[in-house]
Each structure stands twice: as structure tokens, then as C-alpha cells.
Scaffold this active site. Structure first.
Site, PDB file in Angstrom:
ATOM      1  N   ARG A 138       9.336  14.475  12.934  1.00 44.51           N
ATOM      2  CA  ARG A 138       8.298  15.530  12.980  1.00 44.51           C
ATOM      3  C   ARG A 138       8.725  16.642  13.936  1.00 44.51           C
ATOM      4  O   ARG A 138       8.650  17.831  13.603  1.00 44.51           O
ATOM      5  CB  ARG A 138       6.967  14.915  13.431  1.00 44.51           C
ATOM      6  CG  ARG A 138       6.369  14.045  12.339  1.00 44.51           C
ATOM      7  CD  ARG A 138       5.010  13.491  12.723  1.00 44.51           C
ATOM      8  NE  ARG A 138       4.447  12.791  11.573  1.00 44.51           N
ATOM      9  CZ  ARG A 138       3.785  11.642  11.616  1.00 44.51           C
ATOM     10  NH1 ARG A 138       3.563  11.052  12.786  1.00 44.51           N
ATOM     11  NH2 ARG A 138       3.322  11.084  10.515  1.00 44.51           N
ATOM     12  N   ARG A 153      -5.692   4.008   9.631  1.00 44.34           N
ATOM     13  CA  ARG A 153      -6.866   4.706  10.181  1.00 44.34           C
ATOM     14  C   ARG A 153      -7.347   5.801   9.249  1.00 44.34           C
ATOM     15  O   ARG A 153      -6.596   6.284   8.385  1.00 44.34           O
ATOM     16  CB  ARG A 153      -6.565   5.261  11.567  1.00 44.34           C
ATOM     17  CG  ARG A 153      -5.511   6.334  11.620  1.00 44.34           C
ATOM     18  CD  ARG A 153      -5.431   6.926  13.023  1.00 44.34           C
ATOM     19  NE  ARG A 153      -4.172   7.627  13.229  1.00 44.34           N
ATOM     20  CZ  ARG A 153      -4.015   8.557  14.168  1.00 44.34           C
ATOM     21  NH1 ARG A 153      -4.991   8.877  14.979  1.00 44.34           N
ATOM     22  NH2 ARG A 153      -2.840   9.149  14.300  1.00 44.34           N
ATOM     23  N   LEU A 173       5.934  -1.791  10.981  1.00 45.15           N
ATOM     24  CA  LEU A 173       5.379  -0.426  10.923  1.00 45.15           C
ATOM     25  C   LEU A 173       3.894  -0.413  11.314  1.00 45.15           C
ATOM     26  O   LEU A 173       3.391   0.573  11.841  1.00 45.15           O
ATOM     27  CB  LEU A 173       5.520   0.139   9.498  1.00 45.15           C
ATOM     28  CG  LEU A 173       5.118   1.611   9.360  1.00 45.15           C
ATOM     29  CD1 LEU A 173       6.228   2.524   9.892  1.00 45.15           C
ATOM     30  CD2 LEU A 173       4.788   1.990   7.924  1.00 45.15           C
ATOM     31  N   THR A 174       3.203  -1.522  11.032  1.00 41.92           N
ATOM     32  CA  THR A 174       1.744  -1.579  11.167  1.00 41.92           C
ATOM     33  C   THR A 174       1.276  -1.138  12.564  1.00 41.92           C
ATOM     34  O   THR A 174       1.870  -1.531  13.567  1.00 41.92           O
ATOM     35  CB  THR A 174       1.277  -3.024  10.881  1.00 41.92           C
ATOM     36  OG1 THR A 174       1.767  -3.401   9.599  1.00 41.92           O
ATOM     37  CG2 THR A 174      -0.233  -3.137  10.914  1.00 41.92           C
ATOM     38  N   ASN A 175       0.208  -0.368  12.602  1.00 42.98           N
ATOM     39  CA  ASN A 175      -0.335   0.156  13.863  1.00 42.98           C
ATOM     40  C   ASN A 175      -1.403  -0.739  14.464  1.00 42.98           C
ATOM     41  O   ASN A 175      -2.057  -1.484  13.735  1.00 42.98           O
ATOM     42  CB  ASN A 175      -0.948   1.545  13.603  1.00 42.98           C
ATOM     43  CG  ASN A 175       0.085   2.640  13.736  1.00 42.98           C
ATOM     44  OD1 ASN A 175       0.900   2.621  14.640  1.00 42.98           O
ATOM     45  ND2 ASN A 175       0.034   3.608  12.830  1.00 42.98           N
ATOM     46  N   GLY A 185       0.834  -1.203   0.000  1.00 42.08           N
ATOM     47  CA  GLY A 185       0.000   0.000   0.000  1.00 42.08           C
ATOM     48  C   GLY A 185       0.866   1.250   0.000  1.00 42.08           C
ATOM     49  O   GLY A 185       2.000   1.249  -0.498  1.00 42.08           O
ATOM     50  N   HIS A 209       3.835   4.857  20.497  1.00 45.90           N
ATOM     51  CA  HIS A 209       3.510   5.688  19.319  1.00 45.90           C
ATOM     52  C   HIS A 209       2.039   6.102  19.403  1.00 45.90           C
ATOM     53  O   HIS A 209       1.196   5.637  18.662  1.00 45.90           O
ATOM     54  CB  HIS A 209       3.782   4.873  18.055  1.00 45.90           C
ATOM     55  CG  HIS A 209       3.642   5.652  16.787  1.00 45.90           C
ATOM     56  ND1 HIS A 209       4.264   6.851  16.566  1.00 45.90           N
ATOM     57  CD2 HIS A 209       2.945   5.384  15.652  1.00 45.90           C
ATOM     58  CE1 HIS A 209       3.957   7.290  15.359  1.00 45.90           C
ATOM     59  NE2 HIS A 209       3.145   6.416  14.784  1.00 45.90           N
TER      60      HIS A 209
HETATM   61  N1  LIG Z   1       4.441   3.016  12.928  1.00 44.09           N
HETATM   62  C1  LIG Z   1       4.301   4.119  12.237  1.00 44.09           C
HETATM   63  O1  LIG Z   1       4.977   5.118  12.480  1.00 44.09           O
HETATM   64  C2  LIG Z   1       3.314   4.168  11.109  1.00 44.09           C
HETATM   65  C3  LIG Z   1       2.440   3.138  10.928  1.00 44.09           C
HETATM   66  N2  LIG Z   1       1.577   3.128   9.858  1.00 44.09           N
HETATM   67  C4  LIG Z   1       0.704   1.967   9.732  1.00 44.09           C
HETATM   68  O2  LIG Z   1       1.160   1.174   8.633  1.00 44.09           O
HETATM   69  C5  LIG Z   1       0.065   0.392   8.134  1.00 44.09           C
HETATM   70  C6  LIG Z   1       0.005   0.481   6.620  1.00 44.09           C
HETATM   71  O3  LIG Z   1      -0.341   1.780   6.231  1.00 44.09           O
HETATM   72  P1  LIG Z   1      -0.561   2.125   4.673  1.00 44.09           P
HETATM   73  O4  LIG Z   1       0.512   1.505   3.876  1.00 44.09           O
HETATM   74  O5  LIG Z   1      -0.807   3.575   4.577  1.00 44.09           O
HETATM   75  O6  LIG Z   1      -1.927   1.327   4.405  1.00 44.09           O
HETATM   76  P2  LIG Z   1      -2.495   0.841   2.987  1.00 44.09           P
HETATM   77  O7  LIG Z   1      -3.921   0.499   3.205  1.00 44.09           O
HETATM   78  O8  LIG Z   1      -2.140   1.803   1.917  1.00 44.09           O
HETATM   79  O9  LIG Z   1      -1.663  -0.500   2.688  1.00 44.09           O
HETATM   80  C7  LIG Z   1      -1.783  -1.660   3.452  1.00 44.09           C
HETATM   81  C8  LIG Z   1      -1.588  -2.825   2.504  1.00 44.09           C
HETATM   82  O10 LIG Z   1      -1.545  -4.029   3.294  1.00 44.09           O
HETATM   83  C9  LIG Z   1      -2.114  -5.034   2.478  1.00 44.09           C
HETATM   84  N3  LIG Z   1      -2.475  -6.189   3.283  1.00 44.09           N
HETATM   85  C10 LIG Z   1      -3.530  -6.363   4.105  1.00 44.09           C
HETATM   86  N4  LIG Z   1      -3.514  -7.605   4.635  1.00 44.09           N
HETATM   87  C11 LIG Z   1      -2.407  -8.216   4.137  1.00 44.09           C
HETATM   88  C12 LIG Z   1      -1.842  -9.500   4.294  1.00 44.09           C
HETATM   89  N5  LIG Z   1      -2.410 -10.428   5.082  1.00 44.09           N
HETATM   90  N6  LIG Z   1      -0.705  -9.796   3.621  1.00 44.09           N
HETATM   91  C13 LIG Z   1      -0.114  -8.886   2.820  1.00 44.09           C
HETATM   92  N7  LIG Z   1      -0.612  -7.651   2.626  1.00 44.09           N
HETATM   93  C14 LIG Z   1      -1.747  -7.321   3.273  1.00 44.09           C
HETATM   94  C15 LIG Z   1      -3.319  -4.345   1.843  1.00 44.09           C
HETATM   95  O11 LIG Z   1      -3.811  -5.078   0.716  1.00 44.09           O
HETATM   96  C16 LIG Z   1      -2.718  -3.000   1.479  1.00 44.09           C
HETATM   97  O12 LIG Z   1      -2.165  -2.982   0.170  1.00 44.09           O
HETATM   98  C17 LIG Z   1      -1.176   0.915   8.862  1.00 44.09           C
HETATM   99  O13 LIG Z   1      -1.507   0.053   9.938  1.00 44.09           O
HETATM  100  C18 LIG Z   1      -0.733   2.261   9.390  1.00 44.09           C
HETATM  101  O14 LIG Z   1      -1.456   2.686  10.515  1.00 44.09           O
HETATM  102  C19 LIG Z   1       1.580   4.123   8.924  1.00 44.09           C
HETATM  103  C20 LIG Z   1       2.434   5.187   9.065  1.00 44.09           C
HETATM  104  C21 LIG Z   1       3.339   5.322  10.189  1.00 44.09           C
HETATM  105  O1  LIG Z   2      -1.230   8.361  12.336  1.00 47.72           O
HETATM  106  C1  LIG Z   2      -1.315   7.249  11.796  1.00 47.72           C
HETATM  107  O2  LIG Z   2      -2.328   6.524  11.851  1.00 47.72           O
HETATM  108  C2  LIG Z   2      -0.114   6.730  11.068  1.00 47.72           C
HETATM  109  C3  LIG Z   2       1.034   6.925  11.956  1.00 47.72           C
HETATM  110  O3  LIG Z   2       1.281   6.145  12.860  1.00 47.72           O
HETATM  111  C4  LIG Z   2       1.748   8.197  11.858  1.00 47.72           C
HETATM  112  O4  LIG Z   2       1.702   8.863  10.811  1.00 47.72           O
HETATM  113  O5  LIG Z   2       2.390   8.554  12.851  1.00 47.72           O
END
Ligand SMILES: NC(=O)C1=CN([C@@H]2O[C@H](COP(=O)(O)OP(=O)(O)OC[C@H]3O[C@@H](n4cnc5c(N)ncnc54)[C@H](O)[C@@H]3O)[C@@H](O)[C@H]2O)C=CC1
Ligand SMILES: O=C([O-])CC(=O)C(=O)O
Length: 313
Positions: A156, A87, A123-125, A14, A180
Site C-alpha cells: 500500500r 470486519r 492471514l486471519t485478523n 471466502g 498490523h
Molecule cells: N492479515 C492481513 O493483512 C489481512 C487479513 N484479513 C483477514 O482474513 C480473514 C478472512 O477474510 P475474508 O476472506 O475476506 O473473509 P470471508 O468472510 O470472505 O471468508 C472467511 C471464510 O472462512 C470460513 N470459515 C469460518 N470458520 C471456518 C472454519 N472453522 N474452518 C474453515 N473455514 C472457516 C468462512 O466460512 C468463510 O468462507 C479475516 O479475518 C480478515 O480480517 C483480510 C485481509 C488482509
Molecule cells: O482491514 C482489514 O480488516 C483487513 C486487513 O487487515 C487489511 O486489509 O489490511
């Protein structure tokens, strides 16, 4: 000995996964395997091919493939997990816990099966609890399961400080401890611009405003985007951690690490200062905290444990 390129798998193609894959390739940190679910196989292949076709222009020789088949990830040096849901406005990161915990268990089983000696970055939340879930499912030693939050939260903070002072972001260092979430603990006492303590440069009320904006930095982007969450700065943060590991740089970076007594906490993944090198998390750095700082960290830990209880209860 022949030089063998590193292999990096990014699970979840994603916004964050695709951006991370592209940045890893641009920096030639290794060949990249981008993985998503079978229903997204063609778009995943398409994204990977599109990135690869940028390589002659950008001048990088990393290979990038897209797939839903974990056999292609076999023997990865590093696996980065970005899979799951993000989210939307009005949601907290913790609202994602049940859905994403199932995703963590499913993808971790596949990762371990095909790359039993790899290191995993999550990374996933909600990322503190998800990193714990990956650790528990993988059975890996603690130094090989690492979560990302602090590099992003600190980035940030550094951005806002540099804007406030009208100085280069490169000269600003910051320090964020804890989970986080909105209770994260930016430590002003350990933050500098050009080696000068920030408290000597910025009035307290402006510093308080910068801390408050940092705590809500993720939500600020979520509200602006409307249909997802941040991905450029999160991807850049993952790539900095990946580089520290793949090049054994032994960088001092904040990361989500497993604690066994450090800072007085046990059996918990939490954002703390670490040294990241070729073995993964090589050390957790423990700092003296004031009573106020320790109380703030305790509050952040309570929030992380509440989310973990949802999973364990
Ligand atoms: N820790 C941090 O600082 C941050 C965490 N995040 C988190 O990262 C995660 C991903 O965010 P985005 O990429 O923006 O979301 P997104 O929705 O754009 O991408 C997520 C991808 O995961 C795929 N997916 C779902 N289940 C799967 C599985 N079982 N196997 C393989 N792929 C699967 C989906 O098809 C989708 O393409 C979210 O939980 C978000 O909250 C995002 C930004 C910062
Ligand atoms: O806010 C979110 O859901 C994604 C994230 O963790 C960030 O950008 O810090």
C-alpha cells in the site's frame, strides 16, 4: 527422482482464500486444496471447479479442489489460514479476536493432525495475535508459523508513493515494522524510489500524509466495500510469501515472526524484516532504530499485547 508437485492447502474459501487459491494456481506454485466448513462444502467445490475450468484458457496445470474434509489436505507442503470472520465498517480488526481465536484453534488442530511437517502462513485478523495462537496450538517450531501483514502494508505504501511521484511501483521500496494495526511503523528512512531516499524526493508533509493513509489502508477499503475487507492485495501478498518459501528464494520480506529478544521483545509475534526461504522464516533482520522509531514500535507492541491479553486473560 520423479518431480513431485507441491501441495498447498488454503483454509477458508471466502474472499481472501479463494483469491489466494486462484493466484497460487495461476503461478503454478503447486496443487491447491481449498477448505471451508461443511455447511459451505458445495460452494467451495464450485469455486474450485470454476477456477480449474479457467486453467485451459490461462494455461496453468495446477489442480484445484474444494472440500471440507481435512483428509484431502494430508501432507501439505504449505497451509495458508484465511478462515474466520472479517470486519465491517465501524469495526476494528481487534473486534474479531474472540471469534477468530476459536477458529484458529479448531483449524490448527486439523492441520497438525494431517500435515505434521507443514509450514503455516496466517492471514486471519487480528493477525499478530492469531499467528501467536496458531503457533501455540500447533506446537510447531517458530520458523514454521508465519503471519502476513508487512508485504501488504508495504505494498500500500509503495502504491501511494508511486502515485505521488508518478513513477513505476516496481522502483519503489518501502519498509513497515510493527503490528498490523493503526500503530504500524512505516520507516521512511529505509524507503527508496530507484535507490534514492524518499526524503530527497517528497516533501515531509506529503510523506506524513502517505504514512497516515498506509496506516489506515485496510479501513479505507473496508469503508468502500461496505460488507467485508480487502482481498486482492492481501492474496497477492500471501502468494509472494508462499513463492519465497516454496521456491526457497530467501527473499527479504517483512513478515510476522516470533521474537525471542530481537528488537528487545520476547514471546511475541510481530511484523519485522525477515528472510523467507525453504525452511520458513530463516532469519529475523535486526535494524538500528532511532529513539523515535523505537518509541513508535513500543506503542505498536503495546497494542498487540493488549489483544493477546484478551486471549490469555
Ligand atoms: N492479515 C492481513 O493483512 C489481512 C487479513 N484479513 C483477514 O482474513 C480473514 C478472512 O477474510 P475474508 O476472506 O475476506 O473473509 P470471508 O468472510 O470472505 O471468508 C472467511 C471464510 O472462512 C470460513 N470459515 C469460518 N470458520 C471456518 C472454519 N472453522 N474452518 C474453515 N473455514 C472457516 C468462512 O466460512 C468463510 O468462507 C479475516 O479475518 C480478515 O480480517 C483480510 C485481509 C488482509
Ligand atoms: O482491514 C482489514 O480488516 C483487513 C486487513 O487487515 C487489511 O486489509 O489490511
Amino acid at each position: 527422482m520423479p518431480i513431485v508437485r507441491k501441495k498447498i492447502s488454503v483454509i477458508g474459501a471466502g474472499f481472501t482464500g479463494a483469491t489466494t487459491a486462484f493466484m497460487l494456481a495461476q503461478k503454478e506454485l503447486g496443487d491447491v486444496v481449498l477448505v471451508d466448513i461443511p455447511q459451505a462444502e458445495n460452494p467451495t467445490k464450485g469455486k474450485a471447479l470454476d477456477m480449474l475450468e479457467a486453467s485451459p484458457v490461462q494455461g496453468f496445470d495446477s489442480n484445484i479442489i474444494g472440500t471440507s474434509n481435512y483428509e484431502e489436505t494430508a501432507n501439505s507442503d504449505l497451509v495458508i489460514i484465511t478462515a474466520g470472520i472479517a470486519r465491517k465498517p465501524g469495526m476494528s480488526r481487534d473486534d474479531l479476536v474472540n471469534t477468530n481465536a476459536k477458529v484458529m484453534r479448531a483449524v490448527t488442530e486439523q492441520i497438525v493432525k494431517h500435515s505434521p511437517d507443514t509450514t503455516i502462513m496466517v492471514l486471519t485478523n487480528p493477525v499478530d495475535a492469531m499467528t501467536y495462537e496458531v503457533y501455540r496450538t500447533s506446537g510447531f517450531p517458530k520458523h514454521r508459523v508465519i503471519g502476513q501483514s508487512g508485504v501488504l502494508d508495504t505494498a500500500r505504501f509503495r502504491t501511494f508513493v508511486a502515485q505521488e511521484l508518478n513513477v513505476s511501483v516496481e522502483d519503489v521500496t518501502g519498509f513497515v515494522l510493527g503490528g498490523h494495526g493503526d500503530d504500524m511503523v512505516p520507516l521512511i528512512r529505509y524507503s527508496y524510489a530507484g535507490g534514492i531516499p524518499l526524503q530527497n524526493l517528497i516533501p515531509q508533509d506529503r510523506l506524513d500524509a502517505i504514512v497516515a493513509r498506509t496506516r489506515k489502508g485496510g479501513a479505507e477499503i473496508v469503508n468502500l466495500l461496505g460488507n467485508g475487507s480487502a482481498y486482492y492485495a492481501p492474496a497477492a501478498s500471501l502468494v509472494q510469501m508462499a513463492e519465497a518459501f516454496l521456491k526457497d528464494k530467501k527473499r527479504i520480506l517483512p513478515a510476522i515472526a516470533y521474537l525471542e529478544g530481537e528488537y528487545g521483545y520476547n514471546d511475541l509475534y510481530l511484523g519485522v524484516p525477515t528472510i523467507i526461504g525453504g525452511s520458513g522464516i530463516e532469519k529475523v533482520i535486526e535494524l538500528e532504530l532511532t529513539n523515535d522509531e523505537k518509541e513508535a514500535l513500543d506503542r505498536s507492541v503495546d497494542s498487540v499485547r493488549k489483544v493477546m491479553q484478551v486471549l490469555q486473560g
